[in-house]
Scaffold this active site. Structure first.
Site, PDB file in Angstrom:
ATOM      1  N   MET C   1    -100.939  14.001  35.177  1.00  0.00           N
ATOM      2  CA  MET C   1    -100.143  13.114  34.352  1.00  0.00           C
ATOM      3  C   MET C   1     -99.282  12.206  35.246  1.00  0.00           C
ATOM      4  O   MET C   1     -98.853  12.592  36.316  1.00  0.00           O
ATOM      5  CB  MET C   1     -99.238  13.912  33.427  1.00  0.00           C
ATOM      6  CG  MET C   1     -99.986  14.903  32.554  1.00  0.00           C
ATOM      7  SD  MET C   1    -101.101  14.102  31.391  1.00  0.00           S
ATOM      8  CE  MET C   1     -99.967  13.729  30.044  1.00  0.00           C
ATOM      9  N   CYS C   2     -99.010  11.031  34.769  1.00  0.00           N
ATOM     10  CA  CYS C   2     -98.304  10.022  35.547  1.00  0.00           C
ATOM     11  C   CYS C   2     -97.244   9.371  34.653  1.00  0.00           C
ATOM     12  O   CYS C   2     -97.112   9.721  33.486  1.00  0.00           O
ATOM     13  CB  CYS C   2     -99.287   8.948  36.020  1.00  0.00           C
ATOM     14  SG  CYS C   2    -100.804   9.596  36.756  1.00  0.00           S
ATOM     15  N   ARG C   3     -96.511   8.457  35.210  1.00  0.00           N
ATOM     16  CA  ARG C   3     -95.550   7.654  34.458  1.00  0.00           C
ATOM     17  C   ARG C   3     -95.803   6.192  34.769  1.00  0.00           C
ATOM     18  O   ARG C   3     -96.170   5.851  35.884  1.00  0.00           O
ATOM     19  CB  ARG C   3     -94.095   8.002  34.848  1.00  0.00           C
ATOM     20  CG  ARG C   3     -93.675   9.455  34.590  1.00  0.00           C
ATOM     21  CD  ARG C   3     -93.442   9.746  33.124  1.00  0.00           C
ATOM     22  NE  ARG C   3     -94.670  10.087  32.449  1.00  0.00           N
ATOM     23  CZ  ARG C   3     -94.760  10.342  31.123  1.00  0.00           C
ATOM     24  NH1 ARG C   3     -93.680  10.306  30.364  1.00  0.00           N
ATOM     25  NH2 ARG C   3     -95.909  10.624  30.568  1.00  0.00           N
TER      26      ARG C   3
END
Lengths: 260, 260, 260, 260
Positions: C1-3
């Site tokens: 997961m990333c932002r």
């Protein structure tokens, strides 16, 4: 074009090949003599065998001549079987995954040369890699594909034939969709037991390969160009030849890529 | 030895200086013509002025010729005042903090040259940096010390005199504790308004500096070697000269380092 | 997961989104709030539009929180349209080519989410990329394949439909050869004119997307989580929705991946 | 704040300490338990002794959790004496020269802690380093100064006293020009023969240090926090204690920094 050096024999410090000789691999990273590109500053790598069947691997994207980690590592680590490479990119990005050697299981592999027009048929080359080996396709170089095709063709059972078949497939792709020169090849590879090298080209210009027994080290060195530019004689591996180095000596066989 | 290029004038894409010319700074990173070291692969940097008084700064440790970020950045960014540098280390490590340009407040500064025996008196040089500027001492190069000493000597009030004094101090340290050549210098620097350059040596060998008005770009370029090796004439800055480039033209004054 | 975070509107300094807000993207690289992985330290990237139709691109493998080049760049550069991303790898290597955004021609694209079991069918996914786009397949991520499939499906002509088709193909591959969750998606992308975002999942857990008009900046921000954790309200983009942001406002349409 | 682990005993693979245990040092780089900063992603380093009196050194600026070179190296290399460190910067740059361990001749040294207000008196600290050791001042950290002062105070002759004196000098500088807390210290260091550790603080909060004999490995581990969070008991080193680990056992002495 790139430069490489490999060693098989009694344990030596890696630096005995990689940084100490007058025309060591690190010296060649700045000023190669027999290479189209004198500067080989687009990354480097070493694969060395120790107390495990699989090799250790250290690759990075910096020029070999300035990397303090590389200097420290080759000064500290001893091995009786290792491969080392300095890279001059012919197009693909400077990234760790594009640096040689490549490894899979017990095998290590490095290459200097060209597969003409590779970028035009990279997708087709990738498609030749079987599902079960695709996890090892990490970068974008022709050399990594060559290695994986050779694994598929049975490197474990018959290294020479497997490499011949892999080279033939890549050369055929280049003839079908690429450009000249279709194949120029100088490879060194190991299964952790023996050290192999091959020299070949589809035209009259094969990248140089030399080898020599060093009595001071008690081992064989095989290199893309001699580590000293004077003195003790190096043997040239002829184009179309495959070299196997073991404790018992050097064996030379014809290397003739063919399509089944 | 290193290579550098700077520009002052109408806004241009940075690539118009850094990567597009036939003998651009990036081309020089691989094959410089007027430099002891043809390869300048030990990092690079750019400082450019835009909508703030302080410059932007992008420095990295890779060879300039292969850095995709550098290519993309100089293609996208426009500026009317910028400095760019490619580095060939003369000993200190390849690290971002040792890459030029150096910046502090509105000032940017880059250097090609030598302060003989610097490593022998680096501690004494560091001691000359005043407390209030020591936070800007981030790396280990002679060039960064030179910049900080020039700031101390009043770059804001009188750039030429401040640089003369700084150079004189470093040259005196080299004479007292270092080695020959005591000072070889080619500097470019800016306060965000004007672009300055200096050329000097304590012996008969001063690193080259050239400059030229480009009517196509509408600005001045000042470089360590010409960006094209044929064609439109470049002016050589003579040893012992200090150059100030503004919208009104180029002013040349004698550059004579002296100890007070 | 990333932002990730993106902006479209009047020119602002990139730092106004990326580093200045209390819960800025750089702050989220260390401590994300609505993310399975609080630390997003496996590289970062920004793509920004300026005076060319194609975006600039700066990506690197360091944690965003400590990269001095990123800090300097976002402080200096102004843009009216940009994308920024911080990465938490779900398996593929930390390399520049695996960092978002991805670009091709005028398009930029970034993603947070998952395509379940991608490593098992990466070769099959690569095979779906047509020859003429394969030069843009530089890394090994699922996200880059998604982008290239969307380009193939006609991003230029109809962004929403092209992305729906690309997502459907990847989801089908995951159903056939991968694992659950088959598709979790939050995308932002731009053609240099408009800014688009999509939110979708094949199960009940779609990665969050928020957007807001900022009257102080005069533009739209769209983000994977709010840049401030209190104050002015952010709108949640609902799962199964596609957002188009232009000067005229925000348009929301259903986003329904389907196989033709 | 940082995390570290060291080992002395029979040869083991470095990974037996660094990556295999459930709460290994690499695991701690992502989620430390007894540390103000859970994430220690600002670089790492290892120093290991082999067949030379001087240690090998491998340090890099990436997070330890994602560095493939580190994984490969610790899997391949065996050693009977080594130090390993993951860094959370408290201000100085992420650069190789600021990563621990530091080495000089036979010595290796690593530190977790704080010297309050160091940036305010960094110049004064640098000036305390004698000329003959200044070549080893490569970075900008308080820890490197501490190491060099300890070398000056006679690490070879009497490690405990030398470190006490060095700590006292740094604490005095912090009292004179810095800020609270003046000194919080957990150090591990080695001369290639024995492994030493110290724990101390000028206030009531000393960074944790634990040690344990491992009968499975046949050696001592000393760590900033336990490598497993359950099971076999770790001994806490008390504040104000100095630990010497040899083949014969563990010796504990009081550690009392003092100014001569």
């Amino acid at each position: 074009m790139c430069r490489w050096a490999a060693y098989s024999g009694a344990d030596v410090f890696l630096e005995d090949i990689i940084s100490i000789p007058a025309h060591s691999l690190i010296a060649q990273s700045q000023k190669a003599a027999e290479c189209k590109t004198a500067t080989n500053g687009d990354g480097f790598g070493i694969a060395w065998y120790g107390q495990r069947p699989e090799p250790g691997l250290y690759r990075d994207v910096y020029p070999a001549w300035s990397d303090c980690n590389l200097r420290a590592l080759v000064r500290q680590v001893k091995s009786g079987l290792f491969l080392a490479h300095v890279r001059a990119s012919t197009g693909s990005a400077t990234s760790r995954n594009n640096c040689h050697p490549f490894t899979a299981g017990r095998w290590s592999f490095m290459h200097n040369g060209q597969v003409g027009g590779f970028e035009k048929f990279r997708r087709h080359a990738d498609m030749c890699i079987p599902d079960e080996l695709y996890e090892h396709r990490k970068g974008a170089t022709d050399s990594e594909v060559l290695f994986l095709l050779a694994l598929q063709q049975g490197l474990d059972a018959d290294p020479k034939t497997a490499l011949e078949r892999a080279v033939a497939r890549m050369e055929a792709l280049s003839r079908a969709r690429g450009a000249t020169p279709h194949m120029r090849l100088s490879v060194a590879m190991s299964d952790g037991e023996r050290l192999y090298a091959a020299r070949y080209s589809s035209d009259s210009v094969a990248p140089s390969v030399y080898y020599r027994w060093s009595s001071s080290m008690g081992g064989w060195a095989v290199v893309s160009e001699p580590l000293e530019q004077t003195g003790e004689a190096w043997n040239e591996l002829k184009p179309g030849a495959f070299l196997t180095l073991t404790g018992d000596g050097a064996e030379i066989e014809p290397f003739q890529p063919f399509l089944e």
